[in-house]
Design a protein around this motif. Structure first.
Motif, PDB file in Angstrom:
ATOM      1  N   ILE A 242       0.840  -1.209   0.000  1.00 51.10           N
ATOM      2  CA  ILE A 242       0.000   0.000   0.000  1.00 51.10           C
ATOM      3  C   ILE A 242       0.868   1.251   0.000  1.00 51.10           C
ATOM      4  O   ILE A 242       0.617   2.211  -0.753  1.00 51.10           O
ATOM      5  N   VAL A 243       1.907   1.226   0.857  1.00 47.87           N
ATOM      6  CA  VAL A 243       2.805   2.399   0.920  1.00 47.87           C
ATOM      7  C   VAL A 243       3.472   2.617  -0.446  1.00 47.87           C
ATOM      8  O   VAL A 243       3.586   3.760  -0.930  1.00 47.87           O
ATOM      9  N   ALA A 244       3.905   1.508  -1.077  1.00 45.96           N
ATOM     10  CA  ALA A 244       4.555   1.624  -2.395  1.00 45.96           C
ATOM     11  C   ALA A 244       3.588   2.211  -3.433  1.00 45.96           C
ATOM     12  O   ALA A 244       3.962   3.065  -4.254  1.00 45.96           O
ATOM     13  N   LEU A 245       2.307   1.736  -3.354  1.00 41.98           N
ATOM     14  CA  LEU A 245       1.303   2.254  -4.306  1.00 41.98           C
ATOM     15  C   LEU A 245       1.003   3.727  -4.050  1.00 41.98           C
ATOM     16  O   LEU A 245       0.809   4.522  -4.974  1.00 41.98           O
ATOM     17  N   TRP A 246       0.951   4.078  -2.707  1.00 39.25           N
ATOM     18  CA  TRP A 246       0.743   5.506  -2.407  1.00 39.25           C
ATOM     19  C   TRP A 246       1.843   6.365  -3.032  1.00 39.25           C
ATOM     20  O   TRP A 246       1.587   7.437  -3.563  1.00 39.25           O
ATOM     21  N   GLU A 247       3.078   5.839  -2.924  1.00 34.80           N
ATOM     22  CA  GLU A 247       4.212   6.606  -3.471  1.00 34.80           C
ATOM     23  C   GLU A 247       4.081   6.755  -4.986  1.00 34.80           C
ATOM     24  O   GLU A 247       4.287   7.835  -5.540  1.00 34.80           O
ATOM     25  N   ARG A 248       3.738   5.656  -5.629  1.00 34.14           N
ATOM     26  CA  ARG A 248       3.634   5.686  -7.096  1.00 34.14           C
ATOM     27  C   ARG A 248       2.486   6.574  -7.552  1.00 34.14           C
ATOM     28  O   ARG A 248       2.570   7.270  -8.567  1.00 34.14           O
ATOM     29  N   GLN A 250       1.293   8.995  -5.818  1.00 32.41           N
ATOM     30  CA  GLN A 250       1.446  10.310  -5.185  1.00 32.41           C
ATOM     31  C   GLN A 250       0.186  10.720  -4.407  1.00 32.41           C
ATOM     32  O   GLN A 250      -0.345  11.815  -4.553  1.00 32.41           O
ATOM     33  N   VAL A 251      -0.307   9.778  -3.571  1.00 27.98           N
ATOM     34  CA  VAL A 251      -1.496  10.040  -2.745  1.00 27.98           C
ATOM     35  C   VAL A 251      -1.136  11.047  -1.663  1.00 27.98           C
ATOM     36  O   VAL A 251      -0.105  10.904  -1.003  1.00 27.98           O
ATOM     37  N   PRO A 252      -1.963  12.065  -1.459  1.00 24.58           N
ATOM     38  CA  PRO A 252      -1.666  13.105  -0.455  1.00 24.58           C
ATOM     39  C   PRO A 252      -1.580  12.500   0.963  1.00 24.58           C
ATOM     40  O   PRO A 252      -2.202  11.479   1.268  1.00 24.58           O
ATOM     41  N   VAL A 253      -0.818  13.157   1.845  1.00 27.83           N
ATOM     42  CA  VAL A 253      -0.603  12.687   3.230  1.00 27.83           C
ATOM     43  C   VAL A 253      -1.920  12.604   3.995  1.00 27.83           C
ATOM     44  O   VAL A 253      -2.153  11.656   4.762  1.00 27.83           O
ATOM     45  N   GLU A 254      -2.819  13.598   3.768  1.00 27.68           N
ATOM     46  CA  GLU A 254      -4.101  13.605   4.490  1.00 27.68           C
ATOM     47  C   GLU A 254      -4.899  12.335   4.200  1.00 27.68           C
ATOM     48  O   GLU A 254      -5.476  11.699   5.111  1.00 27.68           O
ATOM     49  N   GLU A 255      -4.910  11.951   2.917  1.00 25.79           N
ATOM     50  CA  GLU A 255      -5.664  10.750   2.529  1.00 25.79           C
ATOM     51  C   GLU A 255      -5.008   9.489   3.102  1.00 25.79           C
ATOM     52  O   GLU A 255      -5.677   8.555   3.517  1.00 25.79           O
ATOM     53  N   ARG A 256      -3.683   9.503   3.142  1.00 28.28           N
ATOM     54  CA  ARG A 256      -2.953   8.361   3.703  1.00 28.28           C
ATOM     55  C   ARG A 256      -3.295   8.177   5.191  1.00 28.28           C
ATOM     56  O   ARG A 256      -3.517   7.048   5.663  1.00 28.28           O
ATOM     57  N   GLU A 257      -3.325   9.328   5.916  1.00 30.81           N
ATOM     58  CA  GLU A 257      -3.580   9.258   7.365  1.00 30.81           C
ATOM     59  C   GLU A 257      -5.003   8.771   7.674  1.00 30.81           C
ATOM     60  O   GLU A 257      -5.220   8.057   8.615  1.00 30.81           O
ATOM     61  N   SER A 258      -5.951   9.174   6.814  1.00 32.59           N
ATOM     62  CA  SER A 258      -7.338   8.713   7.053  1.00 32.59           C
ATOM     63  C   SER A 258      -7.466   7.220   6.816  1.00 32.59           C
ATOM     64  O   SER A 258      -8.271   6.543   7.456  1.00 32.59           O
ATOM     65  N   SER A 259      -6.670   6.664   5.912  1.00 30.50           N
ATOM     66  CA  SER A 259      -6.692   5.238   5.623  1.00 30.50           C
ATOM     67  C   SER A 259      -5.866   4.443   6.645  1.00 30.50           C
ATOM     68  O   SER A 259      -6.163   3.290   6.919  1.00 30.50           O
ATOM     69  N   ALA A 260      -4.817   5.110   7.177  1.00 31.35           N
ATOM     70  CA  ALA A 260      -3.906   4.403   8.085  1.00 31.35           C
ATOM     71  C   ALA A 260      -4.575   3.965   9.388  1.00 31.35           C
ATOM     72  O   ALA A 260      -4.060   3.108  10.091  1.00 31.35           O
ATOM     73  N   VAL A 261      -5.717   4.568   9.708  1.00 27.61           N
ATOM     74  CA  VAL A 261      -6.461   4.181  10.910  1.00 27.61           C
ATOM     75  C   VAL A 261      -6.803   2.704  10.892  1.00 27.61           C
ATOM     76  O   VAL A 261      -6.814   2.038  11.923  1.00 27.61           O
ATOM     77  N   HIS A 262      -7.066   2.169   9.699  1.00 26.92           N
ATOM     78  CA  HIS A 262      -7.463   0.765   9.584  1.00 26.92           C
ATOM     79  C   HIS A 262      -6.281  -0.172   9.562  1.00 26.92           C
ATOM     80  O   HIS A 262      -6.476  -1.359   9.462  1.00 26.92           O
TER      81      HIS A 262
END
Length: 262
Positions: A242-248, A250-262
């Protein structure tokens, strides 16, 4: 001796009574031949009375001797049963004292026998309870014989060891059960075998603490830990992807943090 004085007094009483009877007969005017008959009747009456008293005392002596013989026989048996040295009575004592001493000794040894048999029964009941819990074999001892003091001591030590083993297994069971319940909740696993249901059952006393059950308990715990480890490894891999896909992407940090809760 006092008994000799009393015997002399009895003879004196008899002589006085006979003299009084002779005086009465003389006053009455009873002829000599009738006086002889009466005297003979008195003598016969007294002799019968004395003979009866002698027989009674002789019977008492025989009963005491018989009691002594029976006590000796019973003591021999009790000494063998209790594995004690033969009892030696005081040979210099009187028949009466010897009979009393032997009877008292029989009572003491009978109590010892009852006490040992009762303790054996109590130990066997405890042993059976522990064997039922641990699925062990009962202690080997002859239930019909009177146990020796060494037998009882050995039995007590055996039960102390068995009790310690039970407590150790109980602690192991309680600790493992707690970990198993937590792992099942974490893995969302519902107990599906009868063994698993027995483990998580509310009644901890009902669980058989046999060696096989303790081994099966450890095996179940290891299986659940292995499953959790596997799940954690899969999750770690998925998070990395997931982290690798976010990097590729370029998912914003805010969206990452909302998903990271799970």
């Amino acid at each position: 001796a006092l008994s000799e004085v009393l015997a002399a007094e009895a003879v004196s009483c008899l002589n006085r009574a006979m003299a009084a009877l002779r005086d009465i007969w003389e006053e009455i005017g009873i002829p000599e031949e009738l006086r002889l008959e009466r005297t003979e009747a008195v003598k016969k009456h007294i002799k019968n009375l004395l003979d009866m008293m002698v027989l009674e005392e002789q019977s008492l002596k025989e009963r005491l001797l018989k009691s002594i013989a029976m006590c000796r026989k019973e003591l021999d048996t009790l000494c063998r049963e209790l594995q004690l040295d033969p009892f030696e009575a005081e040979e210099q004592s009187t028949i009466l004292q010897m009979e009393k001493d032997l009877r008292a000794r029989v009572e003491v040894m009978l109590k010892q026998k009852r006490d040992r048999k009762q303790e054996l029964k109590t130990l066997q009941e405890r042993d059976q309870d522990l064997c039922n819990i641990l699925c062990a074999t009962p202690f080997c001892i002859d239930s019909n014989a009177v146990p020796s003091l060494e037998d009882l001591d050995r039995y007590r030590r055996h039960l102390a060891s068995l009790t310690a083993e039970k407590e150790q297994r109980q602690e192991q069971f309680v600790s493992s059960k707690r970990q198993i319940i937590l792992l099942m909740e974490e893995l969302d696993h519902t107990p599906d075998t009868s063994f698993e249901q027995d483990v998580v059952c509310e009644d901890e006393e009902a669980f058989c603490l046999s060696e096989d059950n303790i081994a099966a308990l450890q095996n179940l715990l290891q299986q659940l830990e292995a499953r959790r480890s596997l799940n954690e490894a899969v999750c770690t891999g998925l998070r990395s992807r997931i982290v690798a896909l976010w990097e590729r992407l370029q998912v914003p940090v805010e969206e990452r943090e909302s998903s990271a809760v799970h």
